[in-house]
Scaffold this motif. Structure first.
Motif, PDB file in Angstrom:
ATOM      1  N   MET A 179     -16.804   1.146   8.835  1.00 20.96           N
ATOM      2  CA  MET A 179     -16.589   0.064   9.788  1.00 20.96           C
ATOM      3  C   MET A 179     -15.313   0.348  10.573  1.00 20.96           C
ATOM      4  N   ARG A 180     -15.377   0.158  11.868  1.00 19.36           N
ATOM      5  CA  ARG A 180     -14.202   0.294  12.722  1.00 19.36           C
ATOM      6  C   ARG A 180     -13.836  -1.077  13.262  1.00 19.36           C
ATOM      7  N   TYR A 181     -12.567  -1.369  13.233  1.00 15.11           N
ATOM      8  CA  TYR A 181     -12.048  -2.652  13.696  1.00 15.11           C
ATOM      9  C   TYR A 181     -11.882  -2.629  15.211  1.00 15.11           C
ATOM     10  N   LYS A 182     -12.119  -3.768  15.842  1.00 14.17           N
ATOM     11  CA  LYS A 182     -11.947  -3.884  17.297  1.00 14.17           C
ATOM     12  C   LYS A 182     -10.730  -4.750  17.610  1.00 14.17           C
ATOM     13  N   VAL A 183      -9.663  -4.499  16.921  1.00 17.31           N
ATOM     14  CA  VAL A 183      -8.456  -5.293  17.118  1.00 17.31           C
ATOM     15  C   VAL A 183      -7.423  -4.444  17.850  1.00 17.31           C
ATOM     16  N   ALA A 184      -6.723  -5.065  18.779  1.00 17.61           N
ATOM     17  CA  ALA A 184      -5.721  -4.339  19.566  1.00 17.61           C
ATOM     18  C   ALA A 184      -4.599  -5.276  19.988  1.00 17.61           C
ATOM     19  N   PRO A 185      -3.763  -5.685  19.032  1.00 17.60           N
ATOM     20  CA  PRO A 185      -2.631  -6.523  19.423  1.00 17.60           C
ATOM     21  C   PRO A 185      -1.642  -5.707  20.254  1.00 17.60           C
ATOM     22  N   PRO A 186      -0.744  -6.357  20.946  1.00 19.11           N
ATOM     23  CA  PRO A 186       0.255  -5.610  21.728  1.00 19.11           C
ATOM     24  C   PRO A 186       1.008  -4.612  20.854  1.00 19.11           C
ATOM     25  N   ALA A 187       1.257  -3.434  21.398  1.00 16.87           N
ATOM     26  CA  ALA A 187       1.942  -2.370  20.652  1.00 16.87           C
ATOM     27  C   ALA A 187       3.372  -2.777  20.344  1.00 16.87           C
ATOM     28  N   ARG A 188       3.790  -2.457  19.153  1.00 14.90           N
ATOM     29  CA  ARG A 188       5.150  -2.706  18.673  1.00 14.90           C
ATOM     30  C   ARG A 188       5.646  -1.435  17.987  1.00 14.90           C
ATOM     31  N   SER A 189       6.718  -1.526  17.263  1.00 13.35           N
ATOM     32  CA  SER A 189       7.308  -0.366  16.600  1.00 13.35           C
ATOM     33  C   SER A 189       6.827  -0.235  15.154  1.00 13.35           C
ATOM     34  N   LEU A 190       7.141   0.910  14.552  1.00  7.18           N
ATOM     35  CA  LEU A 190       6.864   1.082  13.126  1.00  7.18           C
ATOM     36  C   LEU A 190       7.678   0.082  12.314  1.00  7.18           C
ATOM     37  N   ASP A 191       8.894  -0.218  12.753  1.00  2.00           N
ATOM     38  CA  ASP A 191       9.708  -1.216  12.055  1.00  2.00           C
ATOM     39  C   ASP A 191       9.029  -2.578  12.057  1.00  2.00           C
ATOM     40  N   PHE A 192       8.397  -2.921  13.163  1.00  6.92           N
ATOM     41  CA  PHE A 192       7.655  -4.186  13.226  1.00  6.92           C
ATOM     42  C   PHE A 192       6.535  -4.177  12.182  1.00  6.92           C
ATOM     43  N   LEU A 193       5.789  -3.070  12.103  1.00  2.00           N
ATOM     44  CA  LEU A 193       4.713  -2.977  11.113  1.00  2.00           C
ATOM     45  C   LEU A 193       5.258  -3.120   9.692  1.00  2.00           C
ATOM     46  N   ARG A 194       6.389  -2.480   9.431  1.00  2.00           N
ATOM     47  CA  ARG A 194       7.009  -2.592   8.098  1.00  2.00           C
ATOM     48  C   ARG A 194       7.372  -4.044   7.797  1.00  2.00           C
ATOM     49  N   THR A 195       7.976  -4.711   8.777  1.00  3.55           N
ATOM     50  CA  THR A 195       8.386  -6.101   8.577  1.00  3.55           C
ATOM     51  C   THR A 195       7.172  -7.004   8.379  1.00  3.55           C
ATOM     52  N   ALA A 196       6.181  -6.880   9.253  1.00  2.50           N
ATOM     53  CA  ALA A 196       4.985  -7.726   9.156  1.00  2.50           C
ATOM     54  C   ALA A 196       4.258  -7.479   7.841  1.00  2.50           C
ATOM     55  N   ARG A 197       4.117  -6.225   7.479  1.00  4.21           N
ATOM     56  CA  ARG A 197       3.448  -5.883   6.224  1.00  4.21           C
ATOM     57  C   ARG A 197       4.231  -6.409   5.025  1.00  4.21           C
ATOM     58  N   GLY A 198       5.563  -6.359   5.101  1.00  5.41           N
ATOM     59  CA  GLY A 198       6.399  -6.828   4.000  1.00  5.41           C
ATOM     60  C   GLY A 198       6.287  -8.313   3.739  1.00  5.41           C
TER      61      GLY A 198
END
Length: 159
Positions: free
Chosen positions: A1-20
């Motif tokens: 399955m492939r996701y069709k999600v495309a939120p606005p691009a952010r940084s790797l730090d943002f991904l770390r924070t959101a995931r945390g």
């Protein structure tokens, strides 16, 4: 399955924070979205839900019967790039289009236009505008993951 999600691009730090913000013990979608909003500058729950789904597509968050939970995967650019290419639609097609010379959002959109499911094109009279925005966001993430470079406002395959 492939996701069709495309939120606005952010940084790797943002991904770390959101995931945390996502707990290791499964929690409800609404609670996870609220946590993303409180820990980042994401303005609304709908956008937070997009980021939650995006984290899931990248393998940083998983969903179980009891809700969403953080995985123990590292936030490694190369691994994320691999997951991004394989799990998010139509990233592989966009990267192929850039490699073939599509150097702008518009050119990339034209290259993948026919890949967009027919039912999506028929259900939404604004589908072209929405998908152009999605393509722009996807190209932005491709830059974050070092899959695409930007030079003089033109996209090129990363070296």
């Amino acid at each position: 399955m492939r996701y069709k999600v495309a939120p606005p691009a952010r940084s790797l730090d943002f991904l770390r924070t959101a995931r945390g913000t996502i707990p290791l013990v499964p929690d409800a979608e609404a609670d996870c979205c609220g946590a993303i909003q409180r820990s980042t500058d994401v303005p609304d729950r709908e956008t937070a839900r997009e980021y939650l789904t995006f984290l899931q597509a990248l393998g940083l968050v998983a969903e179980s019967e009891r809700g969403y939970h953080r995985t123990r995967e590292d936030v490694d650019r190369e691994a994320l790039a691999t997951a991004y290419r394989g799990q998010v639609f139509p990233v592989a097609e966009l990267l192929d289009a850039v490699a073939a010379g599509a150097d702008s959002t518009e050119a990339a959109f034209r290259a993948v236009r026919e890949e967009i499911p027919r039912w999506e094109r028929e259900r939404d009279p604004e589908w072209e505008r929405r998908w152009r925005e999605r393509v722009d966001n996807l190209l932005g993430w491709a830059v974050v993951f070092d899959l695409v470079a930007v030079e003089d406002d033109r996209f090129t395959p990363a070296q």
